[in-house]
Design an enzyme around this catalytic site. Structure first.
Site, PDB file in Angstrom:
ATOM      1  N   LYS A 116      57.017  55.110  96.782  1.00 17.03           N
ATOM      2  CA  LYS A 116      57.377  56.522  96.971  1.00 17.03           C
ATOM      3  C   LYS A 116      58.278  56.725  98.185  1.00 17.03           C
ATOM      4  CE  LYS A 116      55.052  57.222  93.363  1.00 17.03           C
ATOM      5  NZ  LYS A 116      55.684  57.611  92.092  1.00 17.03           N
ATOM      6  N   ILE A 203      54.747  71.743 102.646  1.00 16.88           N
ATOM      7  CA  ILE A 203      55.311  73.011 102.178  1.00 16.88           C
ATOM      8  C   ILE A 203      54.278  73.671 101.274  1.00 16.88           C
ATOM      9  CG2 ILE A 203      57.262  74.122 101.020  1.00 16.88           C
ATOM     10  CD1 ILE A 203      58.897  71.584 101.613  1.00 16.88           C
ATOM     11  N   ARG A 292      57.428  57.296  83.282  1.00 14.36           N
ATOM     12  CA  ARG A 292      56.623  57.208  82.061  1.00 14.36           C
ATOM     13  C   ARG A 292      56.749  58.505  81.275  1.00 14.36           C
ATOM     14  NH1 ARG A 292      52.958  59.030  86.116  1.00 14.36           N
ATOM     15  NH2 ARG A 292      52.479  61.189  85.597  1.00 14.36           N
TER      16      ARG A 292
HETATM   17  C1  MV4 Z   1      53.301  68.153  98.532  1.00  7.97           C
HETATM   18  C2  MV4 Z   1      52.956  69.526  98.664  1.00  7.97           C
HETATM   19  C3  MV4 Z   1      53.442  70.201  99.785  1.00  7.97           C
HETATM   20  N1  MV4 Z   1      54.216  69.568 100.699  1.00  7.97           N
HETATM   21  N2  MV4 Z   1      54.082  67.577  99.479  1.00  7.97           N
HETATM   22  C4  MV4 Z   1      50.608  67.199  94.671  1.00  7.97           C
HETATM   23  C5  MV4 Z   1      50.801  66.186  93.590  1.00  7.97           C
HETATM   24  C6  MV4 Z   1      51.830  65.230  94.079  1.00  7.97           C
HETATM   25  N3  MV4 Z   1      52.684  64.751  93.037  1.00  7.97           N
HETATM   26  C7  MV4 Z   1      52.568  65.989  95.120  1.00  7.97           C
HETATM   27  N4  MV4 Z   1      51.769  67.144  95.474  1.00  7.97           N
HETATM   28  C8  MV4 Z   1      52.119  67.979  96.492  1.00  7.97           C
HETATM   29  N5  MV4 Z   1      52.897  67.423  97.473  1.00  7.97           N
HETATM   30  C9  MV4 Z   1      54.521  68.276 100.530  1.00  7.97           C
HETATM   31  N6  MV4 Z   1      55.303  67.689 101.436  1.00  7.97           N
HETATM   32  C10 MV4 Z   1      52.191  70.111  97.668  1.00  7.97           C
HETATM   33  C11 MV4 Z   1      51.752  69.353  96.581  1.00  7.97           C
HETATM   34  C12 MV4 Z   1      51.047  70.085  95.534  1.00  7.97           C
HETATM   35  C13 MV4 Z   1      49.828  70.776  95.760  1.00  7.97           C
HETATM   36  C14 MV4 Z   1      49.147  70.743  96.978  1.00  7.97           C
HETATM   37  C15 MV4 Z   1      47.946  71.438  97.156  1.00  7.97           C
HETATM   38  C16 MV4 Z   1      47.396  72.178  96.105  1.00  7.97           C
HETATM   39  C17 MV4 Z   1      48.035  72.227  94.888  1.00  7.97           C
HETATM   40  C18 MV4 Z   1      49.255  71.526  94.697  1.00  7.97           C
HETATM   41  C19 MV4 Z   1      49.891  71.595  93.466  1.00  7.97           C
HETATM   42  C20 MV4 Z   1      51.057  70.907  93.266  1.00  7.97           C
HETATM   43  C21 MV4 Z   1      51.631  70.167  94.305  1.00  7.97           C
END
Ligand code: MV4
Length: 452
Positions: A116, A203, A292
């Site tokens: 990543k 964020i 995928r």
């Molecule tokens: C984040 C983020 C905020 N800031 N990265 C969650 C799944 C993964 N693929 C990436 N995710 C996130 N990464 C940064 N720098 C917010 C999420 C996020 C999330 C976080 C808390 C609660 C619900 C969420 C839903 C989608 C993504």
């Protein structure tokens, strides 16, 4: 074209792949674990081979057994589905060494996106905006603190080998970072065998939006309209929609163009998904790419009226992308993931399905391996059905989905159908005014007396 495909997966996605293969005139081979002897993918494939006991490390992740099954059945291609071996670059390498085509991207692309941190740097190079973060892995707390101070709190620790939320830890202060760092390291080591971490600015007022791409072996790449995936719990998506009610035509053009250019930059092949956060100012930031087919791919198929899996199989056989670059999209689509779990506690509820009514009718699609009398094994994930709705407008799609969910009947197990009905009745959801904080505030409102 191939003549026989082995499907290295189970459940609804194995069935989805069997269906695509059949329509292309190909024979199918199911592999199954002992508790999946009576699972629908096992019953509906042309041939079936048992690859081991319930434990995934001895069956669906058992590469020697899967390769033996491919050899015995004389399959000329393998489809990994999602999960299990789908993003393990050793698997396409082993397939290649055995003269079997892996239906997915080449191993080096998978290896790049699986790291990543490296993927982040590579996407930065391709001019795709990425979330401000550390450009190298952080081995010590002081190093992490320095980076966090540069970025400003809150920050999020992510596993270099991770993805999908595992090993992720939010820190709102230096002391929290100090506390979370070793926890995240241990979690990353446990889940991926690699404790390496990197940092990003966190964020929170953002939407989780992803772009589906498909590339053939001749350099043709298509990027589709976004899928909105902000409704998640513990990084597991629950409800997805396309198009996103937040994304306007201008943002959509900017995102699809940027993704198409970046996918071309790395020579992307097969199906893939680029995940983004989109902030309130409609600025988008790359997070990670999945190499995928994804659970939520059907909503894209609905609005474009195409079959991504058939296309993926054809591309793996060396065929040219058969869709024009200016592909037409219409209408709206929603997917609800129906899990065998308690709607309030989220505790899995495997068991026997004593009675089953699945919805249908115009604009409703159900991707499921469930049948009446089936005993859901406790060994795997709890997804029992994906209900997908399609209608000309978002409002009509919501109504169609509500009707479909109300008609769905599963007796013998608990499901999260009532949770989905709650989403569809929520005023913020109805307005399309929701972001990644939605689930937290939704649960607070639903369960004001909850202790956790
Ligand atoms: C984040 C983020 C905020 N800031 N990265 C969650 C799944 C993964 N693929 C990436 N995710 C996130 N990464 C940064 N720098 C917010 C999420 C996020 C999330 C976080 C808390 C609660 C619900 C969420 C839903 C989608 C993504």
């Amino acid at each position: 074209m191939f003549s026989k495909i082995l499907i290295a997966n189970r459940g609804e996605i194995a069935l989805r792949i069997i269906r695509a293969a059949r329509e292309l005139g190909l024979k199918t081979v199911a592999v199954y674990s002992e508790p999946d002897k009576s699972s629908l993918h096992t019953l509906l494939a042309d041939e079936k081979i048992c690859i081991g006991p319930a434990k995934v490390s001895e069956s669906y992740l058992n590469v020697p057994n899967i390769m033996s099954a491919a050899e015995i059945s004389k399959a000329d291609a393998v489809h990994p589905g999602y999960g299990f071996l789908a993003e393990n670059p050793r698997f396409p390498e082993i397939c290649q060494s055995q003269g079997i085509t892996f239906i997915g991207p080449p191993a080096p692309l998978m290896r790049l996106m699986g790291d990543k941190s490296r993927a982040r740097l590579e996407m930065k190079k391709s001019k795709l905006p990425v979330i401000p973060g550390s450009d190298k892995t952080l081995n010590e707390i002081p190093e992490a603190k320095k980076e966090a101070q540069r970025l400003g709190f809150p920050v999020i620790l992510k596993a270099k080998a991770g993805g999908g939320g595992k090993g992720m830890r939010i820190a709102r202060s230096a002391s929290q970072l100090e506390e979370q760092f070793p926890i995240a390291q241990r979690e990353a080591e446990g889940a991926f065998g690699d404790p390496s971490l990197y940092l990003e600015k966190y964020i929170s007022k953002a939407r989780h939006i992803e772009i589906q791409v498909i590339g053939d072996t001749k350099g043709n790449i298509l990027a589709f309209a976004e899928r909105e995936c902000s409704i998640q719990r513990k990084y597991q998506k629950l409800l997805e929609e396309t198009p996103s009610p937040f994304v306007d035509e201008k943002l959509r053009r900017r995102m699809t163009k940027a993704v198409q250019e970046s996918a071309r930059f790395i020579g992307y092949q097969s199906l893939g998904t680029f995940e983004f956060l989109v902030d309130e100012q409609k600025k988008f930031y790359f997070m990670e790419a999945n190499t995928r087919v994804q659970v939520e791919h059907p909503i894209t198929e609905m609005i474009y009226d195409l079959d991504l899996i058939k296309e993926q199989i054809k591309i793996a056989a060396g065929e040219k992308l058969s869709y024009p670059p200016g592909l037409a999209r219409r209408g709206h689509s929603l997917e609800c993931r129906i899990n065998a779990e308690d709607a309030e506690t989220f505790i899995p509820s495997p068991g026997k399905i004593d009675f089953l009514v699945l919805p249908g009718g115009e604009g409703i699609r159900v991707d499921s391996a469930a049948y009446c009398g089936w005993q859901i094994p406790p060994d795997y994930d709890s997804l029992v059905a994906k209900i997908i709705a399609f209608a000309p407008s978002r409002q009509e799609t919501i109504k169609k989905m509500k009707t479909a969910l109300e008609m769905t009947t599963l007796v013998g197990i608990k499901t999260n159908i009532s949770l989905h009905l709650g989403f569809l009745a929520n005023s913020s959801f109805i307005k399309g005014d929701y972001d990644i904080r939605f689930m937290e505030s939704f649960l607070k409102k639903q369960q004001p007396k909850s202790e956790d």
